[in-house]
Design an enzyme around this catalytic site. Structure first.
Site, PDB file in Angstrom:
ATOM      1  N   TYR A  14      88.387 -84.002  34.538  1.00 49.39           N
ATOM      2  CA  TYR A  14      89.081 -84.239  33.257  1.00 49.39           C
ATOM      3  C   TYR A  14      88.545 -85.482  32.557  1.00 49.39           C
ATOM      4  O   TYR A  14      88.458 -85.528  31.334  1.00 49.39           O
ATOM      5  CB  TYR A  14      90.606 -84.283  33.441  1.00 49.39           C
ATOM      6  CG  TYR A  14      91.148 -82.879  33.426  1.00 49.39           C
ATOM      7  CD1 TYR A  14      91.403 -82.228  32.211  1.00 49.39           C
ATOM      8  CD2 TYR A  14      91.311 -82.159  34.594  1.00 49.39           C
ATOM      9  CE1 TYR A  14      91.819 -80.919  32.180  1.00 49.39           C
ATOM     10  CE2 TYR A  14      91.734 -80.843  34.574  1.00 49.39           C
ATOM     11  CZ  TYR A  14      91.988 -80.231  33.357  1.00 49.39           C
ATOM     12  OH  TYR A  14      92.387 -78.924  33.322  1.00 49.39           O
ATOM     13  N   HIS A  21      98.444 -75.314  25.282  1.00 50.43           N
ATOM     14  CA  HIS A  21      97.922 -75.653  26.609  1.00 50.43           C
ATOM     15  C   HIS A  21      97.866 -77.154  26.875  1.00 50.43           C
ATOM     16  O   HIS A  21      97.149 -77.603  27.752  1.00 50.43           O
ATOM     17  CB  HIS A  21      96.533 -75.016  26.800  1.00 50.43           C
ATOM     18  CG  HIS A  21      96.592 -73.519  26.900  1.00 50.43           C
ATOM     19  ND1 HIS A  21      95.496 -72.704  26.695  1.00 50.43           N
ATOM     20  CD2 HIS A  21      97.625 -72.678  27.173  1.00 50.43           C
ATOM     21  CE1 HIS A  21      95.862 -71.435  26.844  1.00 50.43           C
ATOM     22  NE2 HIS A  21      97.140 -71.391  27.130  1.00 50.43           N
ATOM     23  N   CYS A  52     103.600 -88.141  35.077  1.00 49.54           N
ATOM     24  CA  CYS A  52     103.819 -88.273  36.521  1.00 49.54           C
ATOM     25  C   CYS A  52     104.448 -86.983  37.054  1.00 49.54           C
ATOM     26  O   CYS A  52     105.427 -86.494  36.492  1.00 49.54           O
ATOM     27  CB  CYS A  52     104.753 -89.458  36.775  1.00 49.54           C
ATOM     28  SG  CYS A  52     105.383 -89.507  38.453  1.00 49.54           S
ATOM     29  N   CYS A  61     106.634 -95.003  40.476  1.00 50.86           N
ATOM     30  CA  CYS A  61     107.601 -94.310  41.345  1.00 50.86           C
ATOM     31  C   CYS A  61     106.944 -93.736  42.593  1.00 50.86           C
ATOM     32  O   CYS A  61     107.607 -93.193  43.463  1.00 50.86           O
ATOM     33  CB  CYS A  61     108.316 -93.207  40.571  1.00 50.86           C
ATOM     34  SG  CYS A  61     107.352 -91.695  40.441  1.00 50.86           S
ATOM     35  N   GLY A 110      87.854 -68.191  16.964  1.00 57.80           N
ATOM     36  CA  GLY A 110      87.128 -68.732  18.123  1.00 57.80           C
ATOM     37  C   GLY A 110      87.868 -68.623  19.435  1.00 57.80           C
ATOM     38  O   GLY A 110      87.839 -69.537  20.243  1.00 57.80           O
ATOM     39  N   THR A 111      88.527 -67.489  19.626  1.00 59.10           N
ATOM     40  CA  THR A 111      89.169 -67.275  20.934  1.00 59.10           C
ATOM     41  C   THR A 111      88.825 -65.884  21.446  1.00 59.10           C
ATOM     42  O   THR A 111      88.709 -64.943  20.666  1.00 59.10           O
ATOM     43  CB  THR A 111      90.703 -67.463  20.876  1.00 59.10           C
ATOM     44  OG1 THR A 111      91.250 -67.149  22.163  1.00 59.10           O
ATOM     45  CG2 THR A 111      91.375 -66.608  19.823  1.00 59.10           C
ATOM     46  N   SER A 112      88.657 -65.804  22.780  1.00 58.38           N
ATOM     47  CA  SER A 112      88.358 -64.498  23.374  1.00 58.38           C
ATOM     48  C   SER A 112      89.634 -63.649  23.427  1.00 58.38           C
ATOM     49  O   SER A 112      89.558 -62.443  23.640  1.00 58.38           O
ATOM     50  CB  SER A 112      87.755 -64.679  24.765  1.00 58.38           C
ATOM     51  OG  SER A 112      88.592 -65.480  25.556  1.00 58.38           O
ATOM     52  N   GLU A 154      81.248 -63.073  17.723  1.00 61.68           N
ATOM     53  CA  GLU A 154      81.004 -61.716  18.242  1.00 61.68           C
ATOM     54  C   GLU A 154      82.322 -60.962  18.410  1.00 61.68           C
ATOM     55  O   GLU A 154      83.398 -61.575  18.406  1.00 61.68           O
ATOM     56  CB  GLU A 154      80.257 -61.793  19.576  1.00 61.68           C
ATOM     57  CG  GLU A 154      81.027 -62.557  20.634  1.00 61.68           C
ATOM     58  CD  GLU A 154      80.228 -62.802  21.903  1.00 61.68           C
ATOM     59  OE1 GLU A 154      78.983 -62.819  21.834  1.00 61.68           O
ATOM     60  OE2 GLU A 154      80.872 -62.958  22.952  1.00 61.68           O
TER      61      GLU A 154
HETATM   62  P1  OAD Z   1      86.895 -68.703  25.465  1.00 63.18           P
HETATM   63  O1  OAD Z   1      85.783 -69.528  26.021  1.00 63.18           O
HETATM   64  O2  OAD Z   1      87.473 -67.649  26.321  1.00 63.18           O
HETATM   65  O3  OAD Z   1      86.428 -68.014  24.103  1.00 63.18           O
HETATM   66  C1  OAD Z   1      85.754 -68.717  23.106  1.00 63.18           C
HETATM   67  C2  OAD Z   1      85.523 -67.758  21.956  1.00 63.18           C
HETATM   68  O4  OAD Z   1      84.901 -68.473  20.900  1.00 63.18           O
HETATM   69  C3  OAD Z   1      84.580 -66.586  22.287  1.00 63.18           C
HETATM   70  O5  OAD Z   1      85.167 -65.371  21.817  1.00 63.18           O
HETATM   71  C4  OAD Z   1      83.300 -66.907  21.509  1.00 63.18           C
HETATM   72  O6  OAD Z   1      82.631 -65.737  21.060  1.00 63.18           O
HETATM   73  C5  OAD Z   1      83.860 -67.701  20.348  1.00 63.18           C
HETATM   74  N1  OAD Z   1      82.941 -68.687  19.728  1.00 63.18           N
HETATM   75  C6  OAD Z   1      82.012 -69.477  20.303  1.00 63.18           C
HETATM   76  N2  OAD Z   1      81.418 -70.289  19.400  1.00 63.18           N
HETATM   77  C7  OAD Z   1      81.989 -70.019  18.199  1.00 63.18           C
HETATM   78  C8  OAD Z   1      81.841 -70.516  16.858  1.00 63.18           C
HETATM   79  N3  OAD Z   1      80.959 -71.483  16.563  1.00 63.18           N
HETATM   80  N4  OAD Z   1      82.604 -69.984  15.875  1.00 63.18           N
HETATM   81  C9  OAD Z   1      83.516 -68.995  16.149  1.00 63.18           C
HETATM   82  N5  OAD Z   1      83.701 -68.491  17.385  1.00 63.18           N
HETATM   83  C10 OAD Z   1      82.974 -68.978  18.399  1.00 63.18           C
HETATM   84  O7  OAD Z   1      88.006 -69.750  24.954  1.00 63.18           O
HETATM   85  P2  OAD Z   1      89.557 -69.498  24.678  1.00 63.18           P
HETATM   86  O8  OAD Z   1      89.789 -68.158  24.081  1.00 63.18           O
HETATM   87  O9  OAD Z   1      90.045 -70.683  23.937  1.00 63.18           O
HETATM   88  O10 OAD Z   1      93.056 -72.234  29.187  1.00 63.18           O
HETATM   89  O11 OAD Z   1      90.136 -69.539  26.141  1.00 63.18           O
HETATM   90  C11 OAD Z   1      91.519 -69.457  26.324  1.00 63.18           C
HETATM   91  C12 OAD Z   1      91.955 -70.317  27.470  1.00 63.18           C
HETATM   92  O12 OAD Z   1      91.173 -70.009  28.639  1.00 63.18           O
HETATM   93  C13 OAD Z   1      91.716 -71.811  27.284  1.00 63.18           C
HETATM   94  O13 OAD Z   1      92.723 -72.433  26.528  1.00 63.18           O
HETATM   95  C14 OAD Z   1      91.714 -72.304  28.698  1.00 63.18           C
HETATM   96  C15 OAD Z   1      90.843 -71.252  29.331  1.00 63.18           C
HETATM   97  O14 OAD Z   1      91.036 -71.046  30.705  1.00 63.18           O
HETATM   98  C16 OAD Z   1      93.569 -73.207  29.934  1.00 63.18           C
HETATM   99  O15 OAD Z   1      92.923 -74.185  30.244  1.00 63.18           O
HETATM  100  C17 OAD Z   1      94.994 -72.988  30.316  1.00 63.18           C
HETATM  101 ZN    ZN Z   2     106.695 -91.396  38.268  1.00 65.96          ZN
END
Ligand code: OAD
Ligand code: ZN
Length: 248
Positions: A66, A118, A126, A148, A185-187, A213
């Protein structure tokens, strides 16, 4: 890319807009995504790094990871996509960001209503007394400890953990009430976060996906705009302004 005039019309006429964002919106800020070719989960195992039992077994390892991510975040700046979303606050009655990202970049870009499903890498708490901390810990001698006696952990959601209830409820309400829901930008494969897409759809919102994509959810959306969010979102601002200027 050319964006269909019908799509611009729908966007321009919207009143309440939600941006549901994932790692892809921060990719152009230099923050790696999770899935896909160079995704974090291709190289590292989530069960060793993003899991409470793993943390209790080896808190130093998890903290080192982290810390590394925090350094990347601290070196990064909001990109044109984050900034465009913030600017759109001046263009619609209501703009809500619901993000799966922990990088704080929407807030740094100026978005005012941001629900973090998230958690946020800038915060820690803590595990025993639940006190929150907002500082940079020295971890050279191991994971930070609370007065603590409890271990201090990053305030992020790990696999198998519940989402922060207030943030999810607020995001869910926004998804129910909006007329336009962008998926940027999320899968769309991580639940319960991704369920908001269907909440918005079932409550009558138009869904527009912005991604480089096709994704798991592309067959459920009304329109897909393929390209980088840092290019498409600023382009949308321009097209909305043109549309509104030419209307009257
Ligand atoms: P992912 O890594 O699963 O997906 C990222 C998405 O962004 C994919 O669909 C890519 O095609 C797209 N992408 C990449 N570059 C881009 C750009 N420049 N413009 C637009 N799209 C683009 O990430 P998340 O969907 O955020 O959870 O993943 C969801 C969760 O899975 C995260 O919050 C995390 C992870 O495990 C936790 O940590 C709880
Ligand atoms: Zn504490």
């Amino acid at each position: 890319m050319t964006i269909d005039k019908d799509v611009i019309k729908i966007i321009s006429n919207a009143r309440s807009v939600v941006f549901f964002t994932g790692a892809g919106i921060s990719a152009e800020s230099g923050i790696p995504t999770f899935r896909g070719k160079d995704g974090i989960w291709n190289k590292l195992r989530p069960e060793e790094l993003a899991n409470f039992d793993a943390f209790m077994r080896n808190p130093k390892l998890v903290w080192e990871w982290y810390k590394h991510r925090m350094e990347i975040v601290h070196k990064s700046e909001p990109n044109a996509g984050h900034l465009a979303i913030a600017e759109m606050q001046n263009m619609f009655d209501k703009v809500t960001v619901v993000t799966q990202n922990i990088d704080n970049l929407h807030i740094r870009a100026g978005s005012k209503t941001v629900y973090e499903l998230h958690g946020n890498i800038e915060r820690n708490y803590c595990v025993k007394c639940k006190q929150f901390f907002n500082k940079d810990f020295d971890i050279s001698k191991g994971a930070p400890m609370c007065k603590c006696g409890g271990l201090i952990r990053p305030d992020v959601v790990w696999f198998g953990e519940y989402l922060p209830e207030d943030q999810f409820t607020a995001g869910d309400n926004a998804a129910r009430q909006c007329d336009l829901f962008f998926i940027v930008g999320t899968s769309g494969v991580v639940y319960p976060a991704a369920s908001l897409i269907f909440t918005a759809k079932n409550n009558g919102a138009t869904l527009i996906e912005i991604n480089i994509e096709p994704t798991e959810v592309c067959s459920s959306v009304n329109y897909s705009l393929y390209g980088k969010s840092g290019s498409i979102l600023p382009e949308l601002i321009k097209l909305i302004k043109d549309f509104r200027d030419n209307k009257d």
